[in-house]
Design a protein around this motif. Structure first.
Motif, short mmCIF file in Angstrom:
data_model
loop_
_atom_site.label_atom_id
_atom_site.label_comp_id
_atom_site.label_asym_id
_atom_site.label_seq_id
_atom_site.Cartn_x
_atom_site.Cartn_y
_atom_site.Cartn_z
N GLU A 62 1.65 -11.96 4.15
CA GLU A 62 0.12 -12.87 5.33
C GLU A 62 -0.60 -10.83 5.18
N ARG A 63 -0.45 -10.25 5.80
CA ARG A 63 -0.86 -9.05 5.94
C ARG A 63 -2.01 -8.54 4.21
N LEU A 64 -0.69 -8.75 2.89
CA LEU A 64 -1.16 -8.27 1.99
C LEU A 64 -2.68 -9.43 1.25
N LEU A 98 3.62 -1.12 -8.10
CA LEU A 98 2.19 -1.84 -7.57
C LEU A 98 1.66 -1.44 -6.04
N ALA A 99 2.37 -1.00 -4.81
CA ALA A 99 2.41 -0.69 -4.20
C ALA A 99 1.14 0.38 -4.18
N GLY A 100 2.05 1.80 -4.92
CA GLY A 100 1.49 3.33 -5.00
C GLY A 100 0.36 3.13 -6.23
N VAL A 105 -5.88 3.58 -5.53
CA VAL A 105 -7.45 3.21 -5.74
C VAL A 105 -7.39 3.19 -3.81
N ALA A 106 -7.32 2.26 -3.02
CA ALA A 106 -7.26 2.65 -1.59
C ALA A 106 -7.48 3.37 -0.97
N ALA A 115 -4.84 1.35 1.98
CA ALA A 115 -4.54 2.43 2.07
C ALA A 115 -2.89 2.78 2.83
N ILE A 116 -3.35 1.80 4.17
CA ILE A 116 -2.03 1.89 5.21
C ILE A 116 -0.87 1.16 4.60
#
Length: 137
Positions: A62-64, A98-100, A105-106, A115-116
């Motif tokens: 949901e947050r993504l 992918l999160a990395g 980029v963030a 980023a968080i």
């Protein structure tokens, strides 16, 4: 030694003409790139949710989705049906990578919220891999 340039520069002659294609700012390009990384992370998260449903993965998805919608200016991301082809370990590895990428980029565009979220997802997927990684060595 060198012959002087006798013609006008292409850049100076083109400066007064309107461009034939739209130009994006660096921030717009980073927004597009970050939205792409977060969308890919959302897809992997959805696949993990299909393999092992959990409230944590639901909240992360949901947050993504919210971050992707914010970066794209409103439209919600398309959620693809899960294929179920991969195992949980490879999905966690892919999600961690992918999160990395999203975190890099963030950070470069100074998007604290994204980023968080990306750093938290890296931690979640790294923790999911720890027991398996130790057992495989």
């Amino acid at each position: 030694m060198y012959e002087p340039i006798r013609t006008k520069s292409v850049h100076s002659t083109m400066a007064g003409t309107p461009s034939d294609f739209p130009h994006r700012s660096r921030e717009e390009e980073l927004d597009i790139q970050l939205a792409g990384h977060l969308s890919a992370l959302l897809a992997v998260t959805d696949e993990l949710r299909a393999l092992a449903p959990s409230a944590g993965l639901d909240a992360a998805a949901e947050r993504l989705a919210q971050q992707v919608a914010r970066l794209r200016g409103g439209p919600a991301p398309v959620r693809a049906p899960c294929s179920g082809a991969d195992d949980a370990v490879s999905l966690h590895r892919r999600a961690h990578a992918l999160a990395g990428r999203a975190l890099v980029v963030a950070a470069s565009r100074a998007d604290t919220a994204a980023a968080i979220l990306a750093a938290q997802q890296m931690d979640v997927h790294a923790a999911a891999l720890e027991p398996r990684e130790l057992a495989s060595h």
